[in-house]
Design a protein around this motif. Structure first.
Motif, PDB file in Angstrom:
ATOM      1  N   VAL A   3      38.572  36.609  44.101  1.00 13.14           N
ATOM      2  CA  VAL A   3      37.246  36.902  44.642  1.00 13.14           C
ATOM      3  C   VAL A   3      37.424  37.319  46.097  1.00 13.14           C
ATOM      4  CG1 VAL A   3      35.011  35.910  45.306  1.00 13.14           C
ATOM      5  CG2 VAL A   3      36.004  35.347  43.089  1.00 13.14           C
ATOM      6  N   ASP A   4      36.867  38.493  46.425  1.00 10.91           N
ATOM      7  CA  ASP A   4      36.964  38.992  47.794  1.00 10.91           C
ATOM      8  C   ASP A   4      35.757  38.454  48.578  1.00 10.91           C
ATOM      9  OD1 ASP A   4      36.970  40.345  50.136  1.00 10.91           O
ATOM     10  OD2 ASP A   4      37.226  42.342  49.263  1.00 10.91           O
ATOM     11  N   PHE A   5      36.011  37.534  49.498  1.00 10.18           N
ATOM     12  CA  PHE A   5      34.913  36.888  50.218  1.00 10.18           C
ATOM     13  C   PHE A   5      34.252  37.806  51.240  1.00 10.18           C
ATOM     14  CE2 PHE A   5      36.727  33.222  48.229  1.00 10.18           C
ATOM     15  CZ  PHE A   5      35.649  32.386  48.023  1.00 10.18           C
ATOM     16  N   GLN A   6      34.843  38.981  51.463  1.00 11.34           N
ATOM     17  CA  GLN A   6      34.215  39.941  52.384  1.00 11.34           C
ATOM     18  C   GLN A   6      33.109  40.727  51.666  1.00 11.34           C
ATOM     19  OE1 GLN A   6      35.198  39.685  55.494  1.00 11.34           O
ATOM     20  NE2 GLN A   6      36.725  38.250  54.715  1.00 11.34           N
ATOM     21  N   LYS A   7      33.158  40.679  50.322  1.00 13.90           N
ATOM     22  CA  LYS A   7      32.194  41.501  49.574  1.00 13.90           C
ATOM     23  C   LYS A   7      31.238  40.612  48.810  1.00 13.90           C
ATOM     24  CE  LYS A   7      35.160  45.266  48.092  1.00 13.90           C
ATOM     25  NZ  LYS A   7      35.900  45.420  46.858  1.00 13.90           N
ATOM     26  N   ARG A   8      30.083  41.154  48.486  1.00 10.43           N
ATOM     27  CA  ARG A   8      29.133  40.430  47.651  1.00 10.43           C
ATOM     28  C   ARG A   8      29.624  40.380  46.220  1.00 10.43           C
ATOM     29  NH1 ARG A   8      22.791  40.899  48.905  1.00 10.43           N
ATOM     30  NH2 ARG A   8      22.976  38.835  49.830  1.00 10.43           N
ATOM     31  N   LEU A   9      29.384  39.240  45.570  1.00  3.75           N
ATOM     32  CA  LEU A   9      29.760  39.139  44.162  1.00  3.75           C
ATOM     33  C   LEU A   9      28.819  40.031  43.337  1.00  3.75           C
ATOM     34  CD1 LEU A   9      31.894  37.349  42.702  1.00  3.75           C
ATOM     35  CD2 LEU A   9      30.022  35.820  42.090  1.00  3.75           C
ATOM     36  N   SER A  10      29.407  40.854  42.478  1.00  2.00           N
ATOM     37  CA  SER A  10      28.575  41.706  41.624  1.00  2.00           C
ATOM     38  C   SER A  10      28.147  40.928  40.379  1.00  2.00           C
ATOM     39  CB  SER A  10      29.373  42.937  41.193  1.00  2.00           C
ATOM     40  OG  SER A  10      30.432  42.506  40.343  1.00  2.00           O
ATOM     41  N   LYS A  11      27.170  41.484  39.668  1.00  2.00           N
ATOM     42  CA  LYS A  11      26.730  40.840  38.420  1.00  2.00           C
ATOM     43  C   LYS A  11      27.881  40.751  37.424  1.00  2.00           C
ATOM     44  CE  LYS A  11      21.903  42.296  38.599  1.00  2.00           C
ATOM     45  NZ  LYS A  11      20.830  43.038  37.973  1.00  2.00           N
ATOM     46  N   GLU A  12      28.673  41.811  37.372  1.00  2.38           N
ATOM     47  CA  GLU A  12      29.792  41.843  36.408  1.00  2.38           C
ATOM     48  C   GLU A  12      30.803  40.752  36.730  1.00  2.38           C
ATOM     49  OE1 GLU A  12      28.707  44.564  38.210  1.00  2.38           O
ATOM     50  OE2 GLU A  12      27.433  45.173  36.529  1.00  2.38           O
ATOM     51  N   ASP A  13      31.117  40.608  38.032  1.00  2.00           N
ATOM     52  CA  ASP A  13      32.087  39.574  38.416  1.00  2.00           C
ATOM     53  C   ASP A  13      31.538  38.169  38.139  1.00  2.00           C
ATOM     54  OD1 ASP A  13      33.843  41.489  39.160  1.00  2.00           O
ATOM     55  OD2 ASP A  13      33.483  41.307  41.324  1.00  2.00           O
ATOM     56  N   ALA A  14      30.263  38.002  38.390  1.00  2.38           N
ATOM     57  CA  ALA A  14      29.658  36.683  38.139  1.00  2.38           C
ATOM     58  C   ALA A  14      29.759  36.348  36.649  1.00  2.38           C
ATOM     59  CB  ALA A  14      28.203  36.675  38.585  1.00  2.38           C
ATOM     60  N   LEU A  15      29.491  37.338  35.812  1.00  8.73           N
ATOM     61  CA  LEU A  15      29.569  37.108  34.365  1.00  8.73           C
ATOM     62  C   LEU A  15      30.997  36.760  33.952  1.00  8.73           C
ATOM     63  CD1 LEU A  15      27.858  37.179  31.770  1.00  8.73           C
ATOM     64  CD2 LEU A  15      28.568  39.561  31.460  1.00  8.73           C
ATOM     65  N   TYR A  16      31.944  37.492  34.538  1.00  9.27           N
ATOM     66  CA  TYR A  16      33.348  37.221  34.212  1.00  9.27           C
ATOM     67  C   TYR A  16      33.710  35.776  34.607  1.00  9.27           C
ATOM     68  CZ  TYR A  16      38.332  37.349  33.840  1.00  9.27           C
ATOM     69  OH  TYR A  16      39.621  37.032  33.477  1.00  9.27           O
ATOM     70  N   LEU A  17      33.281  35.377  35.787  1.00 12.28           N
ATOM     71  CA  LEU A  17      33.611  34.024  36.264  1.00 12.28           C
ATOM     72  C   LEU A  17      32.985  32.957  35.371  1.00 12.28           C
ATOM     73  CD1 LEU A  17      33.199  34.462  40.134  1.00 12.28           C
ATOM     74  CD2 LEU A  17      35.334  34.145  38.896  1.00 12.28           C
ATOM     75  N   ILE A  18      31.711  33.140  35.022  1.00 13.08           N
ATOM     76  CA  ILE A  18      31.050  32.136  34.172  1.00 13.08           C
ATOM     77  C   ILE A  18      31.803  31.989  32.852  1.00 13.08           C
ATOM     78  CG2 ILE A  18      28.986  31.683  32.765  1.00 13.08           C
ATOM     79  CD1 ILE A  18      27.279  32.912  34.938  1.00 13.08           C
ATOM     80  N   GLN A  19      32.199  33.123  32.304  1.00 11.90           N
ATOM     81  CA  GLN A  19      32.725  33.079  30.938  1.00 11.90           C
ATOM     82  C   GLN A  19      34.231  32.863  30.851  1.00 11.90           C
ATOM     83  OE1 GLN A  19      31.077  36.661  29.139  1.00 11.90           O
ATOM     84  NE2 GLN A  19      29.075  35.679  28.897  1.00 11.90           N
ATOM     85  N   ASN A  20      34.963  33.138  31.932  1.00  8.39           N
ATOM     86  CA  ASN A  20      36.420  33.109  31.812  1.00  8.39           C
ATOM     87  C   ASN A  20      37.165  32.245  32.819  1.00  8.39           C
ATOM     88  OD1 ASN A  20      36.749  35.263  29.687  1.00  8.39           O
ATOM     89  ND2 ASN A  20      35.560  36.349  31.231  1.00  8.39           N
TER      90      ASN A  20
END
Ligand code: SF4
Length: 357
Positions: A7-24
């Motif tokens: 996760v790049d803390f300089q950037k906002r988390l995208s919806k796609e990344d959030a979904l990936y994190l929740i599920q994986n």
């Protein structure tokens, strides 16, 4: 094997990344990521709580949310509207233990109009100016406006003038009209909930944002909920905190209607909490929901992004009616916070520190 999550803390988390994190993402990696984000926002490692009391001034409600076991109809034997002296007694008890806030919410009574609420808030504020009134969620505000034939702005301004300080985020559940139509078809829709909070923020009235998960929503709808409140926070900076809890199903219509809805695991709660900490990068405060999760998971939540244990909950009636009856006092909170090497502090409604331990 699951791949390591970057996760790049300089950037906002995208919806796609959030979904990936929740599920994986592995749970411990989520804990590490959320803790890193929390430390950026709270480098002093202070974990706060508030001494307050829920006062449910009435349990009469016409909205009939299917997930709610608290409400009664006016004709029911055990329906009530608290008298002013009963409210005073509860506040006196709160003051005796050093409390500073009342979380003041009811059902949505079909007959109470703005004059009643003005008198109520004025009474409390005049008699107890030292107590912060954090009260009336969006659904109550919306109905007061409709039944009194005035605008939402006028309701909020008139109650603010009498002493209402801030409004809680209750009634958000999941901000998806598909979900709301199933679990609470008579409740205000997504855009109205957002409009009421936006209006409150426009007059300098701070609010909180909440989320109740674990009914019929999808992961995508959870992320959409976060996105809606993140966007509004960008616009107004009016939310003080985000508070998330899982649906408590005992004694509810929803569980009878959809028996497939099962209690949510602690793993799921912690997973969602951690990703919310990453997604809601403009929310400084995240509360742990120990009331629904129990004190141990409530403590673990501090390792998954939460920086606040919420309230000592001198009185809680709503989730108790649906089966969650966890209890914690100030001493236990202090012990749990110290136990994970953080520094406990009592705060007020605005998150100002009142006392360190
Ligand atoms: S959640 Fe609130 S609005 Fe819905 S039925 Fe219960 S008391 Fe009424």
């Amino acid at each position: 094997m699951t791949k390591k999550v970057e996760v790049d803390f300089q950037k906002r988390l995208s919806k796609e990344d959030a979904l990936y994190l929740i599920q994986n993402a592995p749970l411990l990696e989520l804990s590490e990521l959320a803790s890193k984000k929390k430390l950026q926002l709270h480098p002093e490692k202070l974990t706060t709580f508030i001494v307050d009391r829920n006062i449910n001034y009435t349990n009469v409600c016409w909205v009939d949310c299917k997930f709610c076991a608290f409400y009664r109809h006016k004709k029911d034997n055990d329906s009530y509207v608290l008298k002013f002296d009963e409210i005073d007694k509860k506040i006196d008890e709160l003051l005796a233990i050093g409390g500073t806030q009342i979380l003041f919410q009811g059902g949505v009574h079909p007959n109470l109009k703005i004059d009643y609420y003005e008198e109520l808030v004025e009474h409390i504020h005049t008699k107890y100016p030292q107590i912060t009134i954090h009260g009336f969620s969006a659904i109550e505000v919306d109905f007061i406006a409709r039944v009194s034939k005035i605008s939402i702005l006028e309701v909020l301004k008139r109650l603010q003038a009498k002493g209402l300080s801030s409004i809680p985020g209750a009634g958000a559940e999941i901000l998806s009209d598909r979900v709301r139509d199933i679990i609470a078809p008579k409740k205000l829709d997504t855009s109205k909930w957002l409009e009421i909070h936006r209006t409150a923020h426009s007059i300098g009235m701070k609010t909180t944002a909440t989320m109740m998960f674990g009914t019929v929503e999808t992961d995508e709808e959870i992320i959409e909920h976060w996105d809606l409140i993140r966007t509004l926070q960008d616009e107004t900076d009016g939310f003080r905190a985000f508070i998330m809890w899982s649906f408590q199903g005992e004694n509810t219509e929803l569980t009878k209607e959809i028996p497939d809805i099962k209690p949510q695991s602690s793993n799921r709660y912690l997973r969602l909490l951690a990703v919310s900490r990453l997604y809601l990068d403009n929310f400084r405060n995240l509360q742990s929901s120990w009331v629904t999760q129990g004190s141990y998971i409530g403590q673990m939540a501090l390792k998954f992004g939460a920086n606040d244990l919420g309230s000592t909950m001198m009185e809680e009636n709503v989730v108790k009616a649906a089966g969650a009856a966890n209890r914690m006092n100030q001493e236990e909170m202090i012990r749990l916070i110290k136990d994970i090497d953080e520094f406990p502090a009592k705060r007020d409604t605005a998150y100002n520190i009142l006392e360190r331990f």
